[in-house]
Motif scaffolding. Structure first.
Motif, short mmCIF file in Angstrom:
data_model
loop_
_atom_site.label_atom_id
_atom_site.label_comp_id
_atom_site.label_asym_id
_atom_site.label_seq_id
_atom_site.Cartn_x
_atom_site.Cartn_y
_atom_site.Cartn_z
N GLN A 179 -8.52 -0.95 2.12
CA GLN A 179 -7.88 -1.37 1.06
C GLN A 179 -7.15 -2.42 1.41
O GLN A 179 -6.42 -3.30 0.10
CB GLN A 179 -6.49 0.18 0.28
N SER A 189 -8.70 -5.44 0.67
CA SER A 189 -9.81 -5.96 -0.85
C SER A 189 -8.44 -6.38 -1.19
O SER A 189 -8.13 -6.79 -2.22
CB SER A 189 -9.69 -4.70 -1.35
N GLN A 190 -7.08 -6.34 -1.01
CA GLN A 190 -5.93 -7.27 -1.60
C GLN A 190 -6.54 -8.49 -2.26
O GLN A 190 -6.77 -9.17 -1.87
CB GLN A 190 -5.12 -6.80 -0.82
N LYS A 249 -1.86 -0.84 -4.31
CA LYS A 249 -3.16 -0.02 -3.27
C LYS A 249 -2.85 1.86 -3.31
O LYS A 249 -1.43 1.61 -2.92
CB LYS A 249 -4.01 -0.85 -2.68
N ASP A 287 -7.71 4.06 -5.46
CA ASP A 287 -8.25 3.68 -4.37
C ASP A 287 -9.21 4.33 -3.38
O ASP A 287 -9.54 3.69 -3.50
CB ASP A 287 -7.49 2.07 -3.82
N GLU A 288 -8.51 5.61 -3.25
CA GLU A 288 -9.11 6.07 -2.03
C GLU A 288 -8.33 7.26 -1.97
O GLU A 288 -7.70 7.95 -1.69
CB GLU A 288 -9.10 5.44 -0.38
N LEU A 321 0.48 -0.90 -0.06
CA LEU A 321 -0.54 -0.25 0.41
C LEU A 321 1.24 1.43 0.37
O LEU A 321 1.91 1.16 0.81
CB LEU A 321 -1.21 -0.11 1.46
N ILE A 347 -3.54 5.50 -1.54
CA ILE A 347 -4.79 6.03 -1.01
C ILE A 347 -3.83 7.61 -0.62
O ILE A 347 -2.85 8.39 -0.75
CB ILE A 347 -4.02 5.78 1.02
#
Length: 136
Positions: free
Chosen positions: A132, A135-136, A89, A113-114, A62, A91
């Motif tokens: 996040q 959701s991987q 991912k 993603d966010e 992430l 953010i």
């Protein structure tokens, strides 16, 4: 799913206080592999080395990126990171006003993603991270 302790997270913001706060709060929530950078170019080189190789053990799971940084923006960083590792991912964080209905039109067309608005409640960044990584 891997436990929080095994997930690797990179935080990039040109403000030292912000990266320190995020790193500390994530560690309190059990995320022990958090690397923080105030220099986005240095962070991108680190990401390229970790996620650009075929060795999976050191990969980042992430990215938490400030949108406005000198030299390279969070958008540019995310675009380059996604080209290296399409599954990463992302953010994005911003201190600027964004209307949710309008944000998709105004934000550059890129995959993130966010989006988290600064200042944020400490638990809100952790919840975004949890969403996040789950959701991987």
């Amino acid at each position: 799913m891997l436990s929080p302790a095994t997930k690797r997270i990179m935080v990039v913001d040109d403000e030292h206080d912000i990266v320190a706060i995020i790193q500390n709060i994530l560690k309190r929530y059990g995320y022990n592999n958090v690397d923080s950078f105030t220099n986005p170019i240095e962070a991108l080189h680190e990401f390229e080395g970790a996620n650009g190789s075929s060795y999976d053990n050191n990969r980042y799971d992430l990215l938490i990126l400030d949108i406005r940084m000198p030299v390279i923006s969070g958008y540019e960083f995310a675009k380059k990171a996604k080209s290296i590792d399409p599954k990463i991912k992302v953010i994005l964080m911003t201190a600027f006003e964004i209307d949710d209905d309008k944000s998709r039109q105004d934000l550059p067309v890129m995959k993130y993603d966010e989006l988290v608005k600064k200042p944020f409640a400490l638990n809100s960044i952790c919840k975004a991270v949890e969403r996040q990584l789950a959701s991987q």
